[in-house]
Design a protein around this motif. Sequence first.
Motif, short mmCIF file in Angstrom:
data_model
loop_
_atom_site.label_atom_id
_atom_site.label_comp_id
_atom_site.label_asym_id
_atom_site.label_seq_id
_atom_site.Cartn_x
_atom_site.Cartn_y
_atom_site.Cartn_z
N HIS A 21 12.48 81.81 73.98
CA HIS A 21 13.79 82.57 74.30
C HIS A 21 15.03 81.61 74.10
O HIS A 21 14.86 80.49 74.22
CB HIS A 21 13.72 82.93 75.70
CG HIS A 21 13.59 82.12 76.76
ND1 HIS A 21 14.80 81.26 77.33
CD2 HIS A 21 12.68 81.05 77.20
CE1 HIS A 21 14.36 80.58 78.19
NE2 HIS A 21 13.14 80.13 78.07
N ASP A 45 16.05 74.91 77.19
CA ASP A 45 14.82 75.52 78.10
C ASP A 45 14.81 76.94 77.13
O ASP A 45 15.87 77.52 77.06
CB ASP A 45 15.34 76.13 79.50
CG ASP A 45 14.64 77.03 80.04
OD1 ASP A 45 13.61 77.26 79.52
OD2 ASP A 45 14.79 77.45 81.06
N HIS A 61 7.43 74.42 74.75
CA HIS A 61 8.61 74.67 75.78
C HIS A 61 8.77 73.28 76.36
O HIS A 61 7.71 72.34 76.16
CB HIS A 61 8.12 75.72 76.87
CG HIS A 61 9.08 76.23 77.64
ND1 HIS A 61 9.70 75.72 78.53
CD2 HIS A 61 9.88 77.42 77.36
CE1 HIS A 61 10.85 76.38 79.00
NE2 HIS A 61 10.82 77.48 78.40
#
Length: 445
Positions: A101, A112, A219
């Motif tokens: 995302h 992040d 991630h």
Amino acid sequence: MNALDAMRDAALAGDVARAVGTASLEARLRGLAAHGAVGAGTGGGVARQALCAHELAARRWLVQPFARRPGYRVGIDAAANVFVRRDGQESMLSPAMTGSHIDTQPLGGWLDGAFGVAAGLEVFDALDRLGLRTRRPIDVAMWTNEEGSRFAPGLMGSVAFTAPQRLEAFLGVRDGDGLRFEAARDAAVDDLRAEALREGWRWMDTPLARPVHGYIEAHIEQGPVLEAEGLQVGCVSAIQGVRWFRITVPGRSAHAGTTPLAARDDAQAKAVRTAHALLEHAARCGDDRLRLTIGRWECSPGSINTIAERVVFTVDVRHPEAAALDAVRALIDAALPAGGQLEVLQDKPTVRFDAALAGLAREACAALQLSHREMLSGAFHDAMPLAGFCPSAMLFAPSRGGVSHHPDEDTPIDDLAACTRALAWCLARLAGPLVSSTPPEASKD
Ligand SMILES: [Zn+2]
């Protein structure tokens, strides 16, 4: 596949991994961080909440270099998830998928989510540098509203993708200004479509819940383990279960000076005893996988010289084994004072990733000689809903000081590149076998 083919594919996957560029990965991440940057550079953090103008601009900026390249197409689905597809030799096959995302907390860091998207696009560049085509298509996904800070709950995009019946409820959710998610979604879809028309992008339809061959997400760890152990990559085997409890303890308000201790019904004293029992259990159980947090504590009337008539506090407890979560629940039941109330606000069981795909991640690290370990994720990720939908796994890069959701969030670029190489290896294998990208017509004769 015979042993020789497997060896050839592994060797080619190694080539793809080595074609990942550290400088280009960093340039893409810095360029992405400029969208919504607070202050100069990345030091002030990034404010790029879900579907805000900065996020829409960042999506266009990320997609643009690929959208007009031969062999690529772009789409956006009914949850405003954006996909960049690199065509495979067999276009009818379901894609290997990666992504993450690019929305942030109200004030977040530069990595992040952003890292997983940039890493996926970097794998595209690596394949292009080598002129290799995979058998399956590969999709890089930008999932909508992972953070849940503008529209609650988080993970809206990946949940809607995997369970389209959930979208309807999300559409009515409003942000702090009263704007419906549906309106933000429509604006995001219109924005990307308009850009595609203007720029002549190759477009694809992307229905929710379309088949995915396998999903692997890179991630940052957002925890201190990899850095502390000096490791480059975490191969994530599961996302630990979490339960949220709200405990309400009633009492009777009275004067602090005139009411003898024996005559009191002190909500604060009872709540503290309950909380103490939980914290003592966490400190003494000897299980370092347990996470127990009393994050909110409200006392009323909250006056220095009045006995409390009501205390409400929350407990966030996490552990990979349901039995450990059950034990905390039993402890709360036992420690709850008379008249106390216990509410379960959230109960998410542990999500275990696909064993074969998690194994592929470890194989990648071994093949590329990256130092690594198997680990759990302490936080939620888009891979969580995906895991119930298709084979899924995750790769972690270390987080400096374990910091995230903060401007200080950081990871050395070499560690980000190492994790991207592991991702490239996995995607090449998942979407393989690899062939040089000679047009199929020419290779027939
Ligand atoms: Zn994230």
